[in-house]
Motif scaffolding. Structure first.
Motif, PDB file in Angstrom:
ATOM      1  N   ARG A  76       0.896  -1.160   0.000  1.00  0.00           N
ATOM      2  CA  ARG A  76       0.000   0.000   0.000  1.00  0.00           C
ATOM      3  C   ARG A  76       0.934   1.209   0.000  1.00  0.00           C
ATOM      4  N   THR A 129      -9.999  -8.018  -4.576  1.00  0.00           N
ATOM      5  CA  THR A 129     -10.071  -7.874  -3.117  1.00  0.00           C
ATOM      6  C   THR A 129     -11.065  -8.899  -2.583  1.00  0.00           C
ATOM      7  N   ILE A 130     -10.736  -9.487  -1.460  1.00  0.00           N
ATOM      8  CA  ILE A 130     -11.660 -10.498  -0.903  1.00  0.00           C
ATOM      9  C   ILE A 130     -12.968  -9.861  -0.443  1.00  0.00           C
ATOM     10  N   ASP A 131     -12.968  -8.526  -0.268  1.00  0.00           N
ATOM     11  CA  ASP A 131     -14.115  -7.862   0.393  1.00  0.00           C
ATOM     12  C   ASP A 131     -15.368  -7.744  -0.476  1.00  0.00           C
ATOM     13  N   MET A 173     -13.546 -10.825   7.872  1.00  0.00           N
ATOM     14  CA  MET A 173     -13.051  -9.625   7.187  1.00  0.00           C
ATOM     15  C   MET A 173     -14.105  -9.042   6.247  1.00  0.00           C
ATOM     16  N   GLY A 174     -13.715  -8.010   5.555  1.00  0.00           N
ATOM     17  CA  GLY A 174     -14.597  -7.344   4.610  1.00  0.00           C
ATOM     18  C   GLY A 174     -14.443  -5.835   4.695  1.00  0.00           C
ATOM     19  N   ARG A 175     -13.533  -5.409   5.569  1.00  0.00           N
ATOM     20  CA  ARG A 175     -13.357  -3.977   5.853  1.00  0.00           C
ATOM     21  C   ARG A 175     -14.701  -3.392   6.273  1.00  0.00           C
ATOM     22  N   GLU A 226     -16.224  -7.326  10.359  1.00  0.00           N
ATOM     23  CA  GLU A 226     -15.262  -6.391  10.965  1.00  0.00           C
ATOM     24  C   GLU A 226     -15.649  -4.940  10.682  1.00  0.00           C
ATOM     25  N   HIS A 254      -6.236 -12.797   8.853  1.00  0.00           N
ATOM     26  CA  HIS A 254      -5.606 -12.912   7.526  1.00  0.00           C
ATOM     27  C   HIS A 254      -5.627 -14.309   6.926  1.00  0.00           C
ATOM     28  N   ARG A 257      -7.249 -14.500   3.644  1.00  0.00           N
ATOM     29  CA  ARG A 257      -6.639 -13.995   2.400  1.00  0.00           C
ATOM     30  C   ARG A 257      -5.787 -15.051   1.700  1.00  0.00           C
TER      31      ARG A 257
HETATM   32  O1  F6P Z   1      -9.164  -5.401   1.807  1.00  0.00           O
HETATM   33  C1  F6P Z   1      -8.826  -6.678   2.184  1.00  0.00           C
HETATM   34  C2  F6P Z   1      -8.620  -6.754   3.679  1.00  0.00           C
HETATM   35  O2  F6P Z   1      -8.234  -8.070   4.015  1.00  0.00           O
HETATM   36  C3  F6P Z   1      -9.813  -6.322   4.527  1.00  0.00           C
HETATM   37  O3  F6P Z   1     -10.787  -7.316   4.624  1.00  0.00           O
HETATM   38  C4  F6P Z   1      -9.141  -6.008   5.842  1.00  0.00           C
HETATM   39  O4  F6P Z   1      -9.885  -5.073   6.574  1.00  0.00           O
HETATM   40  C5  F6P Z   1      -7.826  -5.414   5.398  1.00  0.00           C
HETATM   41  O5  F6P Z   1      -7.592  -5.866   4.072  1.00  0.00           O
HETATM   42  C6  F6P Z   1      -6.650  -5.782   6.257  1.00  0.00           C
HETATM   43  O6  F6P Z   1      -5.554  -5.092   5.787  1.00  0.00           O
HETATM   44  P1  F6P Z   1      -4.037  -5.440   6.100  1.00  0.00           P
HETATM   45  O7  F6P Z   1      -3.647  -6.580   5.242  1.00  0.00           O
HETATM   46  O8  F6P Z   1      -3.308  -4.207   5.762  1.00  0.00           O
HETATM   47  O9  F6P Z   1      -3.992  -5.809   7.552  1.00  0.00           O
END
Ligand code: F6P
Length: 353
Positions: A76, A129-131, A173-175, A226, A254, A257
């Motif tokens: 990022r 993105t998994i979200d 997850m899912g932001r 989340e 994680h 992912r």
């Molecule tokens: O956008 C994908 C995601 O896994 C979200 O579900 C989660 O909130 C975020 O990324 C976590 O981010 P990081 O990998 O920076 O901890």
């Protein structure tokens, strides 16, 4: 058709199963059209620091379709948002004769794609993105695999909950978005699901669980998105205090992912990878590839990000006022459709819990 010598492909933001399949498809589609490819490492950072690998034949991307994570790595990258970082990225493109970019990732990735497009490097985004939280598309790469991982983890929790007559409150997850939570709640037979988009009747959920226990139900699973930060842990405590059912809290984090991508993710990634290259060759730029009603299509990134902000209730009055009547109507209808889809699933989850 526009002439391209080389294109770059990068993955950025949170990794998602299927990103490699999208990279492979875009690379092979470009090679098939006589275009060389640079696989750019660590997202936009690789563009700034000229960190990339030349893909000159299909076998250079062999055996990655089954792999999770991203072989191009991800980042990022904050530096890319600075003028200096952007200037270096453009310089790298010129130096390496990169005439276009395919950027695989989420909304942050698309903002970067627009910045590059505006500075003369045509860029097409692919939603990875998994979200599944890009409102313009019905589907984002990685969503299916992540949900399958959730159900396999929760099924294991169910096994032990049943043995010990417990409840497990599981944060997924899912932001901000509750798409993973909603679908996995149905698929795991959860007793309740709490997401940010739809009001959660906590008192009713707890009362229903108490009643179910009185009627002999041994194990309970509750799924919390989340998108409700910290709520899953609080809810676990309340359930235990108010029902007497021993309740554990689990954050899957994680693990969601990872894993080899599912058929749906490999397939969608492959379709989108080819489509992204086709769009570049048509002379298009600043678009995101979408899948709507099972068809691959594209949308201007600006429009896709705006409809997203509208759905997440982050759109400003000024932004709304600046929209054409046509765009506003389309975006409102799109948001209504996505929410209606969630409400429909929520009602099912409630009815068959
Ligand atoms: O956008 C994908 C995601 O896994 C979200 O579900 C989660 O909130 C975020 O990324 C976590 O981010 P990081 O990998 O920076 O901890």
């Amino acid at each position: 058709m526009k002439q391209f010598r080389r294109i770059g492909i990068l993955t950025s933001g949170g990794d998602a199963p299927g990103m490699n399949a999208a990279y492979r498809a875009a690379a092979r589609a470009a090679l098939a059209r006589g275009i060389e490819v640079y696989g750019i490492y660590e997202g936009y950072k690789g563009l700034i620091y000229d960190n990339m690998t030349l893909i000159s034949k299909p076998s250079d991307v062999s055996n990655i379709i089954t792999k999770s994570g991203t072989v191009l790595y991800s980042d990022r990258c904050l530096e890319f948002k600075t003028e200096e970082g952007m200037a270096k990225a453009i310089e790298t493109c010129k130096k390496n004769h990169i005439d276009g970019i395919v950027a695989i990732g989420g909304d942050g990735t698309f903002r970067g794609a627009t910045d590059l497009s505006k500075r003369g490097i045509p860029t097409i985004g692919i939603p990875g993105t998994i979200d599944n939280d890009i409102t313009a598309t019905d589907y984002t790469i990685g969503f299916d695999t992540a949900m399958n991982t959730v159900i396999s983890m929760v099924d294991r929790l169910r096994d032990t909950c049943e043995s010990h007559a417990r409840c497990d409150v599981v944060e997924v997850m899912g932001r901000w978005a509750g798409h993973i939570a909603l679908r996995t709640a149905i698929a795991t037979g959860a007793s309740a699901v709490a997401i940010a988009e739809i009001p959660f009747d906590e008192a009713k959920a707890i009362a229903d669980m108490k009643k179910a226990r009185e009627n002999g139900k041994r194990s309970f699973i509750v799924i919390v998105s989340e998108g409700l930060p910290g709520y899953a842990e609080q809810l676990a405590k309340k359930i235990q205090d108010q029902t007497g059912i021993e309740t554990k809290f689990a954050r899957l984090a994680h693990v969601q992912r990872g894993g080899s991508p599912s058929l749906l993710d490999r397939l969608t990634a492959s379709e989108m990878g080819v489509a992204a290259v086709d769009e570049l060759l048509k002379g298009n730029s600043d678009l995101v590839v979408c899948k709507v009603d099972d068809k691959i299509c594209t949308m201007e990134i600006k429009k896709a990000l705006t409809v997203d902000r509208m759905f997440k209730k982050k759109i400003t009055e000024e932004e709304l006022a600046a929209l054409s009547d046509e765009d506003k109507a389309w975006m409102t209808a799109r948001c209504d459709k996505v929410l209606a889809g969630m409400q429909r699933l929520y009602a099912i989850a409630e009815e068959i819990k």
